[in-house]
Enzyme design. Sequence first.
Site, short mmCIF file in Angstrom:
data_model
loop_
_atom_site.label_atom_id
_atom_site.label_comp_id
_atom_site.label_asym_id
_atom_site.label_seq_id
_atom_site.Cartn_x
_atom_site.Cartn_y
_atom_site.Cartn_z
N GLU A 61 0.84 -1.19 0.08
CA GLU A 61 -0.11 -0.01 0.14
C GLU A 61 1.00 1.38 -0.06
O GLU A 61 0.69 2.22 -0.74
CB GLU A 61 -0.96 0.15 1.16
CG GLU A 61 -2.22 -0.79 1.25
CD GLU A 61 -3.00 -0.72 -0.15
OE1 GLU A 61 -3.11 0.35 -0.66
OE2 GLU A 61 -3.72 -1.64 -0.48
N THR A 67 3.12 4.93 -7.16
CA THR A 67 3.27 4.40 -8.51
C THR A 67 2.10 3.26 -8.71
O THR A 67 1.06 2.87 -7.96
CB THR A 67 4.63 3.86 -8.61
OG1 THR A 67 4.56 3.58 -10.11
CG2 THR A 67 4.92 2.60 -7.73
N LEU A 104 11.23 5.03 -6.91
CA LEU A 104 9.94 4.93 -6.48
C LEU A 104 9.33 6.20 -6.13
O LEU A 104 8.20 6.22 -5.58
CB LEU A 104 9.92 4.09 -5.18
CG LEU A 104 9.45 2.60 -5.53
CD1 LEU A 104 9.12 1.71 -4.40
CD2 LEU A 104 7.99 2.65 -6.37
N TYR A 144 -6.39 6.49 4.71
CA TYR A 144 -6.39 5.42 3.58
C TYR A 144 -5.70 3.91 4.02
O TYR A 144 -6.13 2.84 4.02
CB TYR A 144 -5.84 5.84 2.29
CG TYR A 144 -5.87 4.74 1.41
CD1 TYR A 144 -7.02 4.24 0.66
CD2 TYR A 144 -4.71 4.29 1.11
CE1 TYR A 144 -7.04 3.06 -0.06
CE2 TYR A 144 -4.59 3.35 0.21
CZ TYR A 144 -5.77 2.54 -0.38
OH TYR A 144 -5.79 1.46 -1.42
N ASP A 162 -9.78 4.64 -2.23
CA ASP A 162 -8.81 5.30 -2.68
C ASP A 162 -9.51 5.78 -3.99
O ASP A 162 -10.77 5.90 -3.93
CB ASP A 162 -7.75 4.50 -3.28
CG ASP A 162 -8.15 3.28 -4.17
OD1 ASP A 162 -9.32 3.30 -4.59
OD2 ASP A 162 -7.41 2.50 -4.57
N THR A 319 1.61 28.26 -13.93
CA THR A 319 0.45 27.78 -13.07
C THR A 319 -0.74 28.71 -12.83
O THR A 319 -1.72 28.44 -12.95
CB THR A 319 1.16 27.33 -11.59
OG1 THR A 319 2.37 26.61 -12.28
CG2 THR A 319 0.10 26.55 -10.96
#
Length: 367
Positions: A61, A67, A104, A144, A162, A319
């Site tokens: 998790e 990813t 990762l 979560y 999720d 932005t």
Amino acid sequence: MVGRRRGIKAVYPEPMRDVPAFRRKLLDWYDAQGRDLAWRVGPRDQARGFRADPYRVWLSEVMLQQTTVPHATPYFLRFTTVWPTVRDLAAADDGEVMAAWAGLGYYARARNLLACARAVVERHGGDFPDTEAELLGLPGVGAYTAAAVAAIAFDRPANVVDGNVERVVSRLYAVETPSPASKTELKSLAARLVEADRPGDWAQALMDLGATVCRPRGPLCDRCPVAPDCAAFARGDQDSFPRKAPKAARPRRHGVAWLIEDAGRIVLIRRPAKGLLGGMLGLPTSEWRAQPFSDEEAVALAPVAGPWRDQGVIEHVFTHFALSLRVYRAKAVAPRGSLLGEPDDLGALPSVFLKAARLGLKAPGSG
Ligand code: SF4
């Protein structure tokens, strides 16, 4: 058809009159077609007496927050080969874990991973706690992850929501509230589908449905086991969920950039350290303001006198605003102390200045 559910004020189209039947359909589908994942103990293995390992569930998790399943899987396999238990991970060298995490994403997660493993060993004797509340007390474990580990590893009836589950629920109930304001509402709706029976499988069934069938774009409703229960499918507008708030229009600003050529080289400036594109190289520019600059202003404000020629406008989106930057070009002597760049080396400029320089260097009339 419209129904009102207890405890939820909004009125939704009636997606399912019979929650137990709905659950049965989705769990049957999961039993037959759930994904085979490296960390998962599927229904068949559960029937043979295997149970999910909380360490592997937690590790997967945490990785999946960064990813996708295909990218996370080799990392998961490497971690569980080198550090097969939470005790092994807790005793690992920090540098080795950081190196194994490379690729990762955020290293803060790897640091929290180690802190959590050590807390499990120090505070809980090497066994993950089995309630959401206790899991939440561990470093780096949010709502979560606590719900996911409680449900999947310990079969607690936790509400695991999720992004995949949010999307599925928004379609099942045709939730009109745009995201992200809809989060609480989606969570409440998802909670009504959680029961004490097979909560870990239920969480994973919803996740799998979202990941493989109820996809973000182009949901495969003809393969969906719960299509008859889906309000969005009944309306035929499933692709339009989850609803999104309209994006606020970006304000537009205008500016002038001056491309000064001195003996074939281009004058560059180093921007102030603070502010937009701070410390980076660029062309000399005016301030960027709400009103466009007139030709007279552009020439009057130029850093050097010259035979200025208007080369046109580039558009660039930052932005918080969109910029229309008019580019002027002249051959002139660079101001004393200027930085000078070769035209072939301009690729290192921030893209707004690269676009401006390319336009500025175009021969007149070359389009
Ligand atoms: Fe998603 Fe389509 Fe199934 Fe509805 S019917 S849950 S939109 S895949």
